[in-house]
Enzyme design. Structure first.
Site, PDB file in Angstrom:
ATOM      1  N   CYS A  10      -0.964  51.733  13.687  1.00 35.73           N
ATOM      2  CA  CYS A  10      -1.367  52.832  12.799  1.00 35.73           C
ATOM      3  C   CYS A  10      -2.658  52.454  12.067  1.00 35.73           C
ATOM      4  CB  CYS A  10      -0.256  53.139  11.791  1.00 35.73           C
ATOM      5  SG  CYS A  10       0.067  51.785  10.646  1.00 35.73           S
ATOM      6  N   CYS A  13      -2.319  49.430   9.846  1.00 33.72           N
ATOM      7  CA  CYS A  13      -2.198  48.205  10.632  1.00 33.72           C
ATOM      8  C   CYS A  13      -3.567  47.758  11.145  1.00 33.72           C
ATOM      9  CB  CYS A  13      -1.244  48.417  11.801  1.00 33.72           C
ATOM     10  SG  CYS A  13       0.418  48.875  11.293  1.00 33.72           S
TER      11      CYS A  13
END
Length: 76
Positions: A10, A13
């Site tokens: 994501c 991340c």
């Protein structure tokens, strides 16, 4: 030194990984950065929220991207 950046990929991340990579490169630290996307491996590390950062087997940050100062402290 081994640094694991845990998360499925994501935006948060990706941000965590970029911060870790930038600090490691700027400090010239000899470290291997590993991207962990397997949820079973994360669970074995005790991580149930992402992103997370693990330095030499020690969970340093869970559920958020770290800031630059935090990463600098962890790798010094």
């Amino acid at each position: 030194m081994e640094i694991k950046v845990c998360g499925p990929g994501c935006a948060s991340c990706e941000q965590a990984q970029k911060i870790v990579e930038a600090v490691v490169n700027s400090k010239g630290v000899d470290a291997t950065i590993v991207k962990v996307t397997d949820f079973q491996e994360m669970a074995q590390l005790g991580i149930f929220s992402t992103p997370a950062v693990v330095v030499d087997g020690e969970v340093k940050c869970v559920g958020r991207a770290p800031n630059q100062a935090e990463v600098e402290e962890w790798i010094s």
